[in-house]
Design a protein around this motif. Structure first.
Motif, PDB file in Angstrom:
ATOM      1  N   ASP A 187       0.850  -1.193   0.000  1.00  0.00           N
ATOM      2  CA  ASP A 187       0.000   0.000   0.000  1.00  0.00           C
ATOM      3  C   ASP A 187       0.885   1.241   0.000  1.00  0.00           C
ATOM      4  N   ALA A 188       0.502   2.237  -0.768  1.00  0.00           N
ATOM      5  CA  ALA A 188       1.182   3.536  -0.756  1.00  0.00           C
ATOM      6  C   ALA A 188       0.129   4.629  -0.754  1.00  0.00           C
ATOM      7  N   ASP A 189       0.179   5.479   0.250  1.00  0.00           N
ATOM      8  CA  ASP A 189      -0.745   6.604   0.368  1.00  0.00           C
ATOM      9  C   ASP A 189       0.066   7.890   0.208  1.00  0.00           C
ATOM     10  N   ILE A 190      -0.096   8.562  -0.928  1.00  0.00           N
ATOM     11  CA  ILE A 190       0.654   9.784  -1.225  1.00  0.00           C
ATOM     12  C   ILE A 190      -0.123  10.973  -0.674  1.00  0.00           C
ATOM     13  N   LYS A 191       0.401  11.575   0.376  1.00  0.00           N
ATOM     14  CA  LYS A 191      -0.257  12.727   0.975  1.00  0.00           C
ATOM     15  C   LYS A 191      -0.211  13.918   0.015  1.00  0.00           C
ATOM     16  N   GLU A 192      -1.280  14.715  -0.006  1.00  0.00           N
ATOM     17  CA  GLU A 192      -1.347  15.847  -0.940  1.00  0.00           C
ATOM     18  C   GLU A 192      -0.211  16.826  -0.674  1.00  0.00           C
ATOM     19  N   HIS A 223       7.851  17.610  -6.927  1.00  0.00           N
ATOM     20  CA  HIS A 223       7.184  17.466  -5.638  1.00  0.00           C
ATOM     21  C   HIS A 223       8.021  16.559  -4.738  1.00  0.00           C
ATOM     22  N   ASN A 224       8.145  16.942  -3.496  1.00  0.00           N
ATOM     23  CA  ASN A 224       8.817  16.107  -2.493  1.00  0.00           C
ATOM     24  C   ASN A 224       7.740  15.614  -1.532  1.00  0.00           C
ATOM     25  N   ALA A 225       7.191  14.447  -1.829  1.00  0.00           N
ATOM     26  CA  ALA A 225       5.963  13.988  -1.183  1.00  0.00           C
ATOM     27  C   ALA A 225       6.242  13.027  -0.034  1.00  0.00           C
ATOM     28  N   GLN A 226       5.374  13.096   0.964  1.00  0.00           N
ATOM     29  CA  GLN A 226       5.371  12.116   2.045  1.00  0.00           C
ATOM     30  C   GLN A 226       4.468  10.958   1.627  1.00  0.00           C
ATOM     31  N   VAL A 227       5.019   9.765   1.567  1.00  0.00           N
ATOM     32  CA  VAL A 227       4.260   8.591   1.150  1.00  0.00           C
ATOM     33  C   VAL A 227       4.249   7.589   2.306  1.00  0.00           C
ATOM     34  N   ASN A 228       3.068   7.286   2.796  1.00  0.00           N
ATOM     35  CA  ASN A 228       2.924   6.271   3.847  1.00  0.00           C
ATOM     36  C   ASN A 228       2.822   4.902   3.170  1.00  0.00           C
ATOM     37  N   GLU A 229       3.805   4.039   3.452  1.00  0.00           N
ATOM     38  CA  GLU A 229       3.887   2.744   2.786  1.00  0.00           C
ATOM     39  C   GLU A 229       3.725   1.594   3.771  1.00  0.00           C
ATOM     40  N   LYS A 271      11.308  10.848   2.133  1.00  0.00           N
ATOM     41  CA  LYS A 271      10.469  11.526   1.148  1.00  0.00           C
ATOM     42  C   LYS A 271      10.595  10.845  -0.217  1.00  0.00           C
ATOM     43  N   THR A 272       9.578  11.040  -1.045  1.00  0.00           N
ATOM     44  CA  THR A 272       9.563  10.487  -2.388  1.00  0.00           C
ATOM     45  C   THR A 272       9.476  11.615  -3.400  1.00  0.00           C
ATOM     46  N   ASP A 273      10.385  11.633  -4.371  1.00  0.00           N
ATOM     47  CA  ASP A 273      10.360  12.649  -5.421  1.00  0.00           C
ATOM     48  C   ASP A 273       9.377  12.237  -6.503  1.00  0.00           C
ATOM     49  N   ILE A 274       8.438  13.136  -6.820  1.00  0.00           N
ATOM     50  CA  ILE A 274       7.492  12.944  -7.915  1.00  0.00           C
ATOM     51  C   ILE A 274       7.576  14.187  -8.795  1.00  0.00           C
ATOM     52  N   THR A 275       8.041  14.035 -10.019  1.00  0.00           N
ATOM     53  CA  THR A 275       8.211  15.169 -10.926  1.00  0.00           C
ATOM     54  C   THR A 275       7.269  15.008 -12.108  1.00  0.00           C
ATOM     55  N   THR A 276       6.238  15.852 -12.173  1.00  0.00           N
ATOM     56  CA  THR A 276       5.315  15.795 -13.308  1.00  0.00           C
ATOM     57  C   THR A 276       6.018  16.378 -14.535  1.00  0.00           C
ATOM     58  N   GLN A 309       9.251   6.136  -7.585  1.00  0.00           N
ATOM     59  CA  GLN A 309       9.832   5.079  -6.771  1.00  0.00           C
ATOM     60  C   GLN A 309       9.709   5.480  -5.308  1.00  0.00           C
ATOM     61  N   PRO A 310       8.610   5.123  -4.658  1.00  0.00           N
ATOM     62  CA  PRO A 310       8.468   5.442  -3.232  1.00  0.00           C
ATOM     63  C   PRO A 310       9.642   4.896  -2.418  1.00  0.00           C
ATOM     64  N   TYR A 311       9.901   5.523  -1.287  1.00  0.00           N
ATOM     65  CA  TYR A 311      11.106   5.255  -0.491  1.00  0.00           C
ATOM     66  C   TYR A 311      11.269   3.773  -0.146  1.00  0.00           C
ATOM     67  N   LYS A 312      10.321   3.188   0.548  1.00  0.00           N
ATOM     68  CA  LYS A 312      10.442   1.788   0.963  1.00  0.00           C
ATOM     69  C   LYS A 312      10.353   0.848  -0.237  1.00  0.00           C
ATOM     70  N   PHE A 313       9.489   1.170  -1.195  1.00  0.00           N
ATOM     71  CA  PHE A 313       9.393   0.374  -2.409  1.00  0.00           C
ATOM     72  C   PHE A 313      10.760   0.276  -3.063  1.00  0.00           C
ATOM     73  N   GLY A 314      11.469   1.404  -3.134  1.00  0.00           N
ATOM     74  CA  GLY A 314      12.784   1.424  -3.759  1.00  0.00           C
ATOM     75  C   GLY A 314      13.808   0.596  -3.009  1.00  0.00           C
ATOM     76  N   LEU A 315      13.814   0.674  -1.686  1.00  0.00           N
ATOM     77  CA  LEU A 315      14.765  -0.113  -0.901  1.00  0.00           C
ATOM     78  C   LEU A 315      14.540  -1.611  -1.094  1.00  0.00           C
ATOM     79  N   VAL A 316      13.276  -2.021  -1.103  1.00  0.00           N
ATOM     80  CA  VAL A 316      12.972  -3.438  -1.318  1.00  0.00           C
ATOM     81  C   VAL A 316      13.366  -3.856  -2.729  1.00  0.00           C
TER      82      VAL A 316
END
Length: 440
Positions: A187-192, A223-229, A271-276, A309-316
């Motif tokens: 699960d990944a919840d990308i906070k606004e 965007h430098n987003a907080q993603v709850n994983e 943090k997770t970098d998201i660049t549109t 690539q969310p933070y924990k997703f990337g490490l795994v």
């Protein structure tokens, strides 16, 4: 062929008949046609998309109607401050996704799916320990853009414009089923979060022949987003690392220590970098006979350089790439990425039928953003046919509506690890749009 006779058709030519089912996450097309309308102007619209996207997973099981319906609004206010300066405030929702898998396929978790791979499994397979959570893979991504545009008109023919763009992004992703192996249950919840970009462009017009051309560039927005994983396998292995060592047959103490250090890092957060992506729009229209205009729009979007690539997703993914060389991903992989840039085109003809009624017809094409594609959006480009109609109860107001039918391109679906996951073909979508406009 005077401007007065063409006013209604010109407004219609700038009106998309409905929202697009475009490549990657592209949704609104980011038109600035409202800003280029003469005088003071306001419009508000809504587009609704009803897609039908189905296919089969790699095992041949049906994955039916996985793409969700969605709608998105647009609004614009343009003020002609002086003869040479204008200001625009435009709102749209440029990027988004809406999908959910159901039924009996590899994108829906079943009790027989497992969390841990085995040493004998050729891929990140099903064999192992621990049942997974249930439910279907789903994704929801929402963005909003607020554009602040200042224009300078040195002559009646030229318009130089630019400004700031404030953008917000949020979303959530759930990966379920054996197709995602280690990530089954992720699960990944990308906070606004919100940040600024910019746009700039130039337009040229000859009102007497209804000619208008514009070229607009939009920057990427970081965007430098907080993603709850949440990754169930991480929770399981962190509590008892010997489960993973045993499943993969890892007996070397140094390797076990290195894995333990990676597991400890997963207990933190980052943090997770998201660049549109950056994009370019080229719009053109011209009168071709009395009360008739031809129009065209070309759009390029730099999806090739986009990835999440969310933070924990990337490490795994990095750990999996190192421990399982058969993945051929020693540096890990992304949750979502694309292999090609998007190119799209829309051409058509608008005609004033009476003093109050006008109509248009258009044909559209979209290249897609590469194939194979992510399982979260398994189509590659489209062709479409659109019809629009506009009613003007007064010279200062109009109501316009339209419909588009999309023939969606066939695609091969893959997971973030670029493992084959299924095929999707013979799909389509229907879109509707409504817009109100007022000159003052």
């Amino acid at each position: 062929m005077k401007l007065k006779a063409l006013t209604t058709a010109m407004i219609l030519a700038a009106l998309p008949t409905a929202g697009a089912f475009a490549a990657a996450l592209d949704r609104s097309g980011q038109s600035i046609s409202a800003f280029l309308q003469p005088g003071n102007y306001f419009e508000a619209g809504i587009s609704i998309l009803d897609p039908d996207v189905s296919g089969k997973d790699i095992s041949g099981n049906n994955a039916s109607d996985m793409a969700g319906d969605y709608y998105f609004p647009t609004a614009a206010l343009k003020l002609q401050l002086t003869d040479q300066f204008s200001f625009g405030l435009l709102y749209d929702q440029p990027y988004g996704a809406e999908a959910e898998y159901t039924g009996n396929n590899n994108f829906v978790a079943k009790q027989s799916d497992r969390l841990l791979p085995s040493a004998s499994s050729p891929t990140l397979g099903q064999a192992g320990l621990g049942n997974v959570v249930t439910g279907g893979t789903s994704v929801e991504v929402d963005t909003q853009n607020l554009n602040f545009i200042l224009g300078y008109q040195p002559t009646a023919n030229w318009n130089l414009y630019g400004g700031a763009v404030y953008q917000t992004v949020k979303g959530n992703v759930k990966l379920r089923g054996s197709a995602y192996s280690l990530y089954n249950g992720y699960d990944a919840d990308i906070k606004e979060t919100g940040d600024f970009g910019w746009l700039a462009g130039v337009a040229y017009q000859i009102p007497e022949i209804a000619l208008k051309a514009s070229l607009t560039y939009r920057s990427e927005i970081e965007h430098n987003a907080q993603v709850n994983e949440n990754i169930p396998i991480v929770n399981l292995v962190a509590a008892n690392p010997t489960l993973l060592f045993g499943a993969l047959g890892i007996t070397d103490p140094a390797t076990q220590q290195a894995i333990g250090q990676k597991l400890a890092a997963l207990g933190g957060s980052g943090k997770t970098d998201i660049t549109t992506p950056q994009s370019v729009n080229l719009d053109f229209q011209t009168g071709i006979m009395a009360n008739t205009v031809a129009f065209a729009n070309l759009r390029w979007v730099n999806w090739k350089d986009f990835s999440i690539q969310p933070y924990k997703f990337g490490l795994v993914s990095q750990a999996a790439g190192q421990l399982l060389p058969q993945l051929n991903k020693p540096n890990g992989f992304n949750l979502v990425d694309y292999s090609d840039d998007q190119w799209s085109a829309n051409v058509g003809v608008g005609r004033k039928l009476t003093e109050q009624w006008a109509g248009n017809v258009s044909v559209g094409w979209d290249s897609g953003a590469g194939n194979p594609v992510t399982t979260l959006g398994p189509t590659e480009g489209y062709w479409n046919l659109g019809l629009g109609v506009q009613y003007s109860p007064t010279p200062a107001t109009f109501i316009a509506g339209g419909v588009k039918y999309f023939w969606l391109g066939d695609a091969d679906a893959q997971t973030g690890a670029h493992s084959a996951a299924g095929t999707f073909s013979d799909n389509d979508a229907l879109a509707y749009g409504l817009k109100l406009g007022y000159r003052f």
